[in-house]
Design a protein around this motif. Structure first.
Motif, mmCIF file in Angstrom:
data_model
loop_
_atom_site.group_PDB
_atom_site.id
_atom_site.type_symbol
_atom_site.label_atom_id
_atom_site.label_comp_id
_atom_site.label_asym_id
_atom_site.label_seq_id
_atom_site.Cartn_x
_atom_site.Cartn_y
_atom_site.Cartn_z
ATOM 1 N N MET A 1 118.710 -25.429 31.274
ATOM 2 C CA MET A 1 120.106 -24.811 30.792
ATOM 3 C C MET A 1 120.651 -25.588 29.538
ATOM 4 S SD MET A 1 123.544 -24.416 32.725
ATOM 5 C CE MET A 1 122.716 -24.131 34.179
ATOM 6 N N ALA A 2 120.954 -24.741 28.469
ATOM 7 C CA ALA A 2 121.561 -25.192 27.280
ATOM 8 C C ALA A 2 122.993 -25.837 27.528
ATOM 9 C CB ALA A 2 121.640 -24.145 26.270
ATOM 10 N N THR A 3 123.491 -26.833 26.631
ATOM 11 C CA THR A 3 124.648 -27.386 26.909
ATOM 12 C C THR A 3 125.630 -26.439 26.330
ATOM 13 O OG1 THR A 3 123.719 -29.523 26.563
ATOM 14 C CG2 THR A 3 126.066 -29.494 26.260
ATOM 15 N N VAL A 4 126.437 -26.087 27.090
ATOM 16 C CA VAL A 4 127.523 -24.972 26.598
ATOM 17 C C VAL A 4 128.810 -25.827 26.762
ATOM 18 C CG1 VAL A 4 126.487 -22.998 27.181
ATOM 19 C CG2 VAL A 4 127.661 -24.070 29.018
ATOM 20 N N PRO A 5 129.825 -25.575 25.953
ATOM 21 C CA PRO A 5 131.234 -26.303 25.874
ATOM 22 C C PRO A 5 131.849 -26.040 27.433
ATOM 23 C CG PRO A 5 131.130 -24.742 24.161
ATOM 24 C CD PRO A 5 129.901 -24.478 25.018
ATOM 25 N N GLY A 51 113.794 -12.608 24.107
ATOM 26 C CA GLY A 51 114.034 -13.542 23.051
ATOM 27 C C GLY A 51 114.860 -14.956 23.218
ATOM 28 N N ALA A 52 115.234 -15.112 24.295
ATOM 29 C CA ALA A 52 116.053 -16.081 24.823
ATOM 30 C C ALA A 52 114.869 -17.313 25.239
ATOM 31 C CB ALA A 52 116.669 -16.117 26.110
ATOM 32 N N SER A 53 115.518 -18.444 24.829
ATOM 33 C CA SER A 53 114.916 -19.720 25.045
ATOM 34 C C SER A 53 115.138 -20.449 26.273
ATOM 35 C CB SER A 53 114.883 -20.810 24.032
ATOM 36 O OG SER A 53 116.503 -21.134 23.757
ATOM 37 N N GLU A 54 116.081 -19.895 27.115
ATOM 38 C CA GLU A 54 116.333 -20.572 28.168
ATOM 39 C C GLU A 54 116.765 -19.533 29.213
ATOM 40 O OE1 GLU A 54 118.935 -24.029 27.889
ATOM 41 O OE2 GLU A 54 117.843 -24.994 26.456
ATOM 42 N N VAL A 55 116.842 -19.983 30.622
ATOM 43 C CA VAL A 55 117.429 -19.027 31.638
ATOM 44 C C VAL A 55 118.875 -19.037 31.354
ATOM 45 C CG1 VAL A 55 117.444 -19.128 34.084
ATOM 46 C CG2 VAL A 55 115.425 -19.686 33.053
ATOM 47 N N SER A 56 119.190 -17.881 31.886
ATOM 48 C CA SER A 56 120.959 -17.620 31.718
ATOM 49 C C SER A 56 121.417 -17.036 33.074
ATOM 50 C CB SER A 56 121.305 -16.722 30.619
ATOM 51 O OG SER A 56 120.544 -15.439 30.874
#
Length: 125
Positions: A1-5, A51-56
């Motif tokens: 998972m990407a780091t999100v604020p 097109g997403a690089s990560e699971v959302s």
């Protein structure tokens, strides 16, 4: 998972007693793909958009244990503090702060108008 604020939407989840139908519908509608999560839990399928690089997000097979739902989760620094603040603002706790295997901490609430949402803190890395 990407780091999100902190305080931004970082995940969504669809809980259903008909997971295969749900995955077929959203897969065909949005070209989402589904895979068993890293923890290997077969009742939870992770969602990846084209097109997403990560699971959302994820589809949770509820087995009919509770009503179907679709919610978003906001990334917070402290789940317990966020739950306490939500309650002070008129929110109601549905699922109290819970630590999942692997260290993710989450809770589910209703806002003051009755809308279902969640908060979570990712596991420490």
């Amino acid at each position: 998972m990407a780091t999100v604020p902190y305080n931004s939407v970082g995940w969504f989840e669809i809980g259903t007693d008909r997971p295969e139908e749900t995955k077929r519908f959203y897969g065909e509608l949005f070209d989402w793909t589904f895979s068993i999560g890293a923890d290997g839990e077969p009742a939870y399928s992770e969602i990846t958009a084209p097109g997403a690089s990560e699971v959302s997000g994820g589809v949770f097979a509820s087995g009919g244990a509770f009503p179907d739902y679709a919610i978003f989760y906001v990334v917070v620094e402290d789940v317990a503090a966020s739950v306490a603040r939500a309650e002070a603002l008129g929110g109601k706790v549905i699922v109290p702060p819970t630590t999942a295997e692997g260290g993710l901490v989450f809770a589910q609430l209703h806002d003051s108008a009755g809308h279902h949402f969640g908060v979570f803190t990712p596991p420490a890395v």
